[in-house]
Write a protein that holds these residues in place. Structure first.
Motif, mmCIF file in Angstrom:
data_model
loop_
_atom_site.group_PDB
_atom_site.id
_atom_site.type_symbol
_atom_site.label_atom_id
_atom_site.label_comp_id
_atom_site.label_asym_id
_atom_site.label_seq_id
_atom_site.Cartn_x
_atom_site.Cartn_y
_atom_site.Cartn_z
ATOM 1 N N LEU A 187 -5.198 -11.280 -5.339
ATOM 2 C CA LEU A 187 -4.666 -9.968 -5.695
ATOM 3 C C LEU A 187 -3.386 -9.655 -4.930
ATOM 4 O O LEU A 187 -3.324 -9.768 -3.710
ATOM 5 C CB LEU A 187 -5.694 -8.875 -5.393
ATOM 6 N N SER A 188 -2.374 -9.261 -5.686
ATOM 7 C CA SER A 188 -1.151 -8.723 -5.099
ATOM 8 C C SER A 188 -0.827 -7.429 -5.840
ATOM 9 O O SER A 188 -1.058 -7.327 -7.040
ATOM 10 C CB SER A 188 0.010 -9.714 -5.253
ATOM 11 N N THR A 189 -0.308 -6.462 -5.118
ATOM 12 C CA THR A 189 0.062 -5.194 -5.756
ATOM 13 C C THR A 189 1.515 -4.868 -5.478
ATOM 14 O O THR A 189 2.051 -5.178 -4.407
ATOM 15 C CB THR A 189 -0.815 -4.020 -5.275
ATOM 16 N N LEU A 190 2.145 -4.273 -6.473
ATOM 17 C CA LEU A 190 3.519 -3.783 -6.358
ATOM 18 C C LEU A 190 3.471 -2.280 -6.578
ATOM 19 O O LEU A 190 2.977 -1.815 -7.610
ATOM 20 C CB LEU A 190 4.415 -4.434 -7.419
ATOM 21 N N THR A 191 3.951 -1.523 -5.602
ATOM 22 C CA THR A 191 4.011 -0.077 -5.741
ATOM 23 C C THR A 191 5.464 0.350 -5.815
ATOM 24 O O THR A 191 6.241 0.070 -4.894
ATOM 25 C CB THR A 191 3.319 0.631 -4.565
#
Lengths: 113, 117
Positions: free
Chosen positions: B76-80
């Protein structure tokens, strides 16, 4: 910028014809890859050719690589309407901690039924 | 084959709000994930490289305080996108690297279309 150039920018052909797209890049590479993108969708990996290879086939796809000219071509034979998409070449580059891909400008292919 | 998912597939938000986009590798562990941005009829531009458990490496010209990346696990990677503005409207695509598996191929998610009003 390391980003490569592709030509033509757009290509319109009749179903059954062959489509050829070219890609040029600027720096030394370990491999070059071709990807396909349908409108508004993610990328699909088509084929990878390594720097010590000159030609590679996969089904109706034929890719050539000329490292002396820093160029590659993608040939789609006997095109189908379903081949309509954008096609991108991508070369690898070493980043700070891992390799990364640098994409070409892309060719928009339209195959008319 | 290796499958990468993104959520949401599209989002519309008001100017000034923050938007989080998730990228997951569904059937493999991804040591490295990449975030790209694509404007209409243009190519993919790499924004940042994300390694699990460490800070992301941003490309030149990409504001790290505006595009926050977290790679908390191997899947999992997230971009905000913080304080989004209309000029941030774009198609955001992630990819995951299977380099550890002996291939040099990135597998791409389906993309997230962000529209900031």
């Amino acid at each position: 910028s390391q980003q490569g150039e592709e030509d033509p920018q757009a290509l319109s052909i009749q179903e059954g014809e062959n489509a050829t797209m070219n890609c040029s890049y600027k720096t030394s590479i370990n491999n070059l890859q071709w990807y396909r993108q349908n409108s508004g969708r993610g990328l699909v990996h088509l084929i990878l050719i390594r720097s010590n290879e000159r030609e590679k086939h996969s089904g109706r796809l034929r890719v050539t690589l000329d490292t002396s000219k820093k160029s590659s071509s993608l040939l789609i034979t006997a095109s189908r309407a379903a081949d309509t998409a954008s096609y991108f070449c991508a070369t690898d580059a070493l980043g700070d901690s891992s390799y990364k891909l640098i994409f070409g400008s892309g060719t928009r292919l339209l195959v008319r039924p | 084959g290796a499958v990468v998912s993104q959520h949401p597939s599209w989002v519309i938000c008001k100017s000034g709000t923050s938007v989080k986009i998730e990228c997951r590798s569904l059937d493999f562990q991804a040591t490295t994930m990449f975030w790209y941005r694509q404007f209409p009829k243009q190519s993919l531009m790499l924004m940042a490289t994300s390694n699990e458990g460490s800070k992301a490496t941003y490309e030149q010209g990409v504001e790290k305080d505006k595009f926050l990346i977290n790679h908390a696990s191997l899947t999992l990677s997230t971009l905000t996108v913080t304080s989004a503005h209309p000029e941030d409207s774009s198609f955001y695509i992630c990819s995951a690297d299977t380099f550890g598996g002996g291939e040099d191929t990135q597998y791409f998610g389906p993309g997230t279309r962000l529209t900031v009003l």
